[in-house]
Design a protein around this motif. Structure first.
Motif, PDB file in Angstrom:
ATOM      1  N   ASP A 199      59.391 -19.125  32.225  1.00 52.03           N
ATOM      2  CA  ASP A 199      58.337 -18.870  31.247  1.00 52.03           C
ATOM      3  C   ASP A 199      58.695 -17.600  30.500  1.00 52.03           C
ATOM      4  OD1 ASP A 199      55.312 -19.447  30.389  1.00 52.03           O
ATOM      5  OD2 ASP A 199      55.549 -17.285  30.689  1.00 52.03           O
ATOM      6  N   GLY A 200      58.884 -17.710  29.178  1.00 53.45           N
ATOM      7  CA  GLY A 200      59.335 -16.550  28.421  1.00 53.45           C
ATOM      8  C   GLY A 200      60.682 -16.093  28.941  1.00 53.45           C
ATOM      9  N   ASP A 201      60.796 -14.791  29.226  1.00 55.92           N
ATOM     10  CA  ASP A 201      62.044 -14.246  29.758  1.00 55.92           C
ATOM     11  C   ASP A 201      62.119 -14.322  31.277  1.00 55.92           C
ATOM     12  OD1 ASP A 201      62.999 -13.553  27.257  1.00 55.92           O
ATOM     13  OD2 ASP A 201      62.029 -11.595  27.291  1.00 55.92           O
ATOM     14  N   ASN A 202      61.058 -14.781  31.912  1.00 56.61           N
ATOM     15  CA  ASN A 202      60.959 -14.689  33.360  1.00 56.61           C
ATOM     16  C   ASN A 202      61.097 -16.046  34.049  1.00 56.61           C
ATOM     17  OD1 ASN A 202      58.636 -12.470  32.272  1.00 56.61           O
ATOM     18  ND2 ASN A 202      60.187 -11.727  33.701  1.00 56.61           N
ATOM     19  N   ILE A 203      61.401 -15.972  35.332  1.00 54.14           N
ATOM     20  CA  ILE A 203      61.351 -17.128  36.220  1.00 54.14           C
ATOM     21  C   ILE A 203      60.377 -16.798  37.343  1.00 54.14           C
ATOM     22  CG2 ILE A 203      62.606 -18.501  37.930  1.00 54.14           C
ATOM     23  CD1 ILE A 203      65.086 -18.216  36.233  1.00 54.14           C
ATOM     24  N   TYR A 204      59.465 -17.718  37.592  1.00 53.52           N
ATOM     25  CA  TYR A 204      58.507 -17.595  38.686  1.00 53.52           C
ATOM     26  C   TYR A 204      58.821 -18.671  39.728  1.00 53.52           C
ATOM     27  CZ  TYR A 204      55.786 -15.083  35.106  1.00 53.52           C
ATOM     28  OH  TYR A 204      55.372 -14.223  34.128  1.00 53.52           O
ATOM     29  N   ALA A 205      58.520 -18.387  40.983  1.00 56.32           N
ATOM     30  CA  ALA A 205      58.716 -19.405  42.019  1.00 56.32           C
ATOM     31  C   ALA A 205      57.813 -19.109  43.201  1.00 56.32           C
ATOM     32  CB  ALA A 205      60.174 -19.458  42.490  1.00 56.32           C
ATOM     33  N   GLY A 206      57.334 -20.178  43.823  1.00 56.35           N
ATOM     34  CA  GLY A 206      56.658 -20.034  45.098  1.00 56.35           C
ATOM     35  C   GLY A 206      57.689 -19.888  46.202  1.00 56.35           C
ATOM     36  N   VAL A 207      57.385 -19.029  47.154  1.00 58.59           N
ATOM     37  CA  VAL A 207      58.214 -18.866  48.346  1.00 58.59           C
ATOM     38  C   VAL A 207      57.435 -19.495  49.497  1.00 58.59           C
ATOM     39  CG1 VAL A 207      59.274 -17.216  49.933  1.00 58.59           C
ATOM     40  CG2 VAL A 207      59.258 -16.759  47.467  1.00 58.59           C
ATOM     41  N   CYS A 208      57.965 -20.588  50.040  1.00 57.70           N
ATOM     42  CA  CYS A 208      57.216 -21.327  51.062  1.00 57.70           C
ATOM     43  C   CYS A 208      57.207 -20.588  52.391  1.00 57.70           C
ATOM     44  CB  CYS A 208      57.816 -22.724  51.222  1.00 57.70           C
ATOM     45  SG  CYS A 208      56.645 -23.937  51.878  1.00 57.70           S
ATOM     46  N   TRP A 209      58.327 -20.026  52.759  1.00 56.73           N
ATOM     47  CA  TRP A 209      58.442 -19.201  53.955  1.00 56.73           C
ATOM     48  C   TRP A 209      59.340 -18.008  53.632  1.00 56.73           C
ATOM     49  CZ3 TRP A 209      60.306 -24.318  54.128  1.00 56.73           C
ATOM     50  CH2 TRP A 209      59.499 -25.257  54.782  1.00 56.73           C
ATOM     51  N   SER A 210      59.211 -16.983  54.460  1.00 56.15           N
ATOM     52  CA  SER A 210      60.208 -15.913  54.451  1.00 56.15           C
ATOM     53  C   SER A 210      60.600 -15.638  55.895  1.00 56.15           C
ATOM     54  CB  SER A 210      59.661 -14.654  53.768  1.00 56.15           C
ATOM     55  OG  SER A 210      58.460 -14.207  54.390  1.00 56.15           O
ATOM     56  N   LYS A 211      61.543 -14.756  56.068  1.00 53.06           N
ATOM     57  CA  LYS A 211      62.020 -14.439  57.411  1.00 53.06           C
ATOM     58  C   LYS A 211      61.331 -13.185  57.939  1.00 53.06           C
ATOM     59  CE  LYS A 211      66.528 -16.553  56.577  1.00 53.06           C
ATOM     60  NZ  LYS A 211      67.988 -16.379  56.493  1.00 53.06           N
ATOM     61  N   ASP A 212      61.342 -13.039  59.239  1.00 52.56           N
ATOM     62  CA  ASP A 212      60.813 -11.820  59.818  1.00 52.56           C
ATOM     63  C   ASP A 212      61.910 -10.761  59.886  1.00 52.56           C
ATOM     64  OD1 ASP A 212      62.438 -12.451  61.963  1.00 52.56           O
ATOM     65  OD2 ASP A 212      60.791 -13.011  63.296  1.00 52.56           O
ATOM     66  N   ALA A 213      61.589  -9.616  60.452  1.00 57.80           N
ATOM     67  CA  ALA A 213      62.550  -8.512  60.489  1.00 57.80           C
ATOM     68  C   ALA A 213      63.798  -8.857  61.298  1.00 57.80           C
ATOM     69  CB  ALA A 213      61.880  -7.263  61.064  1.00 57.80           C
ATOM     70  N   ALA A 214      63.665  -9.841  62.193  1.00 57.00           N
ATOM     71  CA  ALA A 214      64.818 -10.253  63.002  1.00 57.00           C
ATOM     72  C   ALA A 214      65.642 -11.335  62.313  1.00 57.00           C
ATOM     73  CB  ALA A 214      64.340 -10.756  64.363  1.00 57.00           C
ATOM     74  N   GLY A 215      65.219 -11.737  61.107  1.00 57.41           N
ATOM     75  CA  GLY A 215      65.975 -12.733  60.359  1.00 57.41           C
ATOM     76  C   GLY A 215      65.621 -14.163  60.694  1.00 57.41           C
ATOM     77  N   GLU A 216      64.487 -14.392  61.384  1.00 56.69           N
ATOM     78  CA  GLU A 216      64.065 -15.741  61.731  1.00 56.69           C
ATOM     79  C   GLU A 216      62.972 -16.215  60.787  1.00 56.69           C
ATOM     80  OE1 GLU A 216      62.924 -16.071  65.776  1.00 56.69           O
ATOM     81  OE2 GLU A 216      64.792 -15.248  66.567  1.00 56.69           O
ATOM     82  N   ARG A 217      63.059 -17.489  60.376  1.00 52.38           N
ATOM     83  CA  ARG A 217      62.035 -18.056  59.505  1.00 52.38           C
ATOM     84  C   ARG A 217      60.748 -18.249  60.288  1.00 52.38           C
ATOM     85  NH1 ARG A 217      62.502 -23.940  56.703  1.00 52.38           N
ATOM     86  NH2 ARG A 217      61.440 -24.596  58.604  1.00 52.38           N
ATOM     87  N   LYS A 218      59.633 -17.840  59.685  1.00 53.70           N
ATOM     88  CA  LYS A 218      58.341 -17.943  60.333  1.00 53.70           C
ATOM     89  C   LYS A 218      57.347 -18.664  59.419  1.00 53.70           C
ATOM     90  CE  LYS A 218      59.353 -15.479  64.023  1.00 53.70           C
ATOM     91  NZ  LYS A 218      59.333 -16.030  65.403  1.00 53.70           N
ATOM     92  N   GLY A 219      56.396 -19.373  60.024  1.00 54.10           N
ATOM     93  CA  GLY A 219      55.356 -20.023  59.256  1.00 54.10           C
ATOM     94  C   GLY A 219      54.340 -19.034  58.722  1.00 54.10           C
ATOM     95  N   ASP A 220      53.584 -19.468  57.704  1.00 56.21           N
ATOM     96  CA  ASP A 220      52.538 -18.636  57.093  1.00 56.21           C
ATOM     97  C   ASP A 220      53.090 -17.312  56.588  1.00 56.21           C
ATOM     98  OD1 ASP A 220      50.340 -20.447  57.534  1.00 56.21           O
ATOM     99  OD2 ASP A 220      50.391 -19.880  59.645  1.00 56.21           O
ATOM    100  N   THR A 221      54.269 -17.360  55.974  1.00 58.63           N
ATOM    101  CA  THR A 221      54.895 -16.126  55.471  1.00 58.63           C
ATOM    102  C   THR A 221      55.265 -16.257  53.997  1.00 58.63           C
ATOM    103  OG1 THR A 221      57.055 -16.924  56.283  1.00 58.63           O
ATOM    104  CG2 THR A 221      55.817 -15.442  57.721  1.00 58.63           C
ATOM    105  N   GLY A 222      54.512 -17.066  53.256  1.00 59.26           N
ATOM    106  CA  GLY A 222      54.835 -17.295  51.852  1.00 59.26           C
ATOM    107  C   GLY A 222      54.335 -16.209  50.920  1.00 59.26           C
ATOM    108  N   PHE A 223      54.880 -16.211  49.713  1.00 57.46           N
ATOM    109  CA  PHE A 223      54.432 -15.337  48.635  1.00 57.46           C
ATOM    110  C   PHE A 223      54.995 -15.884  47.330  1.00 57.46           C
ATOM    111  CE2 PHE A 223      58.154 -13.440  50.695  1.00 57.46           C
ATOM    112  CZ  PHE A 223      59.019 -13.153  49.648  1.00 57.46           C
ATOM    113  N   VAL A 224      54.932 -15.118  46.266  1.00 56.61           N
ATOM    114  CA  VAL A 224      55.442 -15.494  44.950  1.00 56.61           C
ATOM    115  C   VAL A 224      56.539 -14.514  44.574  1.00 56.61           C
ATOM    116  CG1 VAL A 224      54.862 -15.773  42.495  1.00 56.61           C
ATOM    117  CG2 VAL A 224      53.208 -16.454  44.265  1.00 56.61           C
TER     118      VAL A 224
END
Length: 368
Positions: free
Chosen positions: A275-300
């Motif tokens: 959109d315009g000059d930018n790209i937006y995306a949903g992040v479904c999961w992210s990793k924790d500090a130990a590098g493991e994927r965890k549920g309920d860790t999404g953002f934009v």
């Protein structure tokens, strides 16, 4: 013409400057920000969170997963979910429900919009994954359906095996589509065999690329969850493909030639939304500090015109070391569960659809 958002922001800045001169800026700011209002984001991309934006009743319009949303030419917001009581919900920008329809897509997952001859059309993707009434996950072959805005079916794209381009052991469970300037349709087989399949505007096969077996591994896709046309270079539009398990986007030419990748370490990104000059995306999961994927860790996540992450609403601020993005995690004060899509309106407000978020409706982020 100044946009409503810029008018409001400029007015607020002027008011804040006046108040600051009286020495009461801090108290006035917090008086104007209601306790239930949460601000998230970074830099120039900060937002007020409105989880009560959608004015719907779960009794008359039940939700399971709110997968994707697009805006039509009239400014209406069209959402696709996987509850067959109402696969499609149509809202105005105040969150009022205007219409609902669709009962045939238990795996309703991907939604894109195109304009032909002054008329809007939808491409609806059923990925084939769905839950039965007992809550058990089932699978079937996916499909892509082109409809008008009232749900009238124009045509359907079925399993590629029927036209001889898939082997018997290659599953087809599509997740997304996008439409090129010439009307060509690109289908991302993100839960199946990870190909991007190109068809013409009538649904006739042209080529496919991606998948898992290229001699150059950079050309492979791993969970090709999203696909989008990037018009930021108007003279040379490209195709942004999600390789979610690799935490990146991969950019191809419109004829399927790999160009480069955009790494988003720690972020399991869904489709890119230019959109315009930018790209937006949903992040479904992210990793924790130990590098493991965890549920309920999404953002934009939001990228600028040079594909640098500049804001992560609901996530931690982006950190670059020697021009390399460090892994990004969800912020401690969790706002989202699993962000699945972002819709951007004319005032640069965002509407966030979520998967596996306790049957919640889309969340509005009002830019401030």
């Amino acid at each position: 013409m100044i946009s409503r958002r810029n008018f409001i922001r400029n007015s607020s800045m002027a008011s804040a400057l006046t108040v600051a001169k009286t020495g009461f800026a801090f108290s006035i700011l917090h008086k104007n920000l209601q306790p239930e209002e949460t601000l998230i984001g970074h830099g120039a991309f900060k937002y007020k969170v409105d989880k009560g934006w959608a004015k719907i009743s779960v009794n008359s319009n039940p939700l399971a997963n709110c997968h994707e949303m697009v805006q039509d030419s009239k400014g209406r917001l069209i959402m696709l979910g996987d509850n067959t009581h109402n696969n499609i919900l149509v809202f105005d920008q105040s969150g009022k429900l205007l219409d609902y329809w669709g009962s045939g897509w238990p795996g309703g997952h991907g939604l894109s919009i195109s304009k032909e001859g002054g008329e809007d059309f939808l491409l609806i993707v059923d990925c084939g994954w769905y839950q039965d009434r007992a809550g058990n996950w089932k699978s079937q072959a996916g499909q892509v359906v082109k409809t008008d805005l009232n749900g009238r079916v124009i045509f359907t794209i079925g399993h590629p095996r029927t036209i001889g381009i898939y082997k018997d052991n290659e599953p087809f469970m599509p997740t997304e589509t996008t439409v090129a300037p010439n009307g060509d349709i690109y289908v991302a087989d993100g839960y199946g065999s990870d190909y991007i399949i190109q068809y013409n505007s009538k649904g006739q096969y042209i080529r496919h690329f991606g998948g898992h077996n290229n001699s150059n591994r950079e050309h492979n896709l791993v969970n090709a969850h999203g696909v989008a046309i990037d018009y930021r270079d108007k003279n040379k539009p490209t195709l942004i493909c999600t390789s979610r398990e690799e935490n990146c986007f991969k950019v191809f030419s419109l004829d399927g030639k790999f160009m480069y990748r955009i790494d988003t370490p720690g972020m399991y990104v869904c489709r890119a939304v230019p959109d315009g000059d930018n790209i937006y995306a949903g992040v479904c999961w992210s990793k924790d500090a130990a590098g493991e994927r965890k549920g309920d860790t999404g953002f934009v996540t939001i990228l600028d015109g040079s594909n640098k992450v500049i804001s992560n609403p609901g996530g931690n601020a982006p950190v670059y070391v020697n021009n390399v993005l460090k892994p990004t995690l969800q912020a401690p004060d969790r706002v989202f569960n699993h962000c699945h899509d972002v819709c951007v309106d004319q005032d640069k407000n965002l509407y966030i659809c979520q998967w596996n978020a306790n049957h919640s409706a889309p969340v509005k982020l009002t830019r401030v």
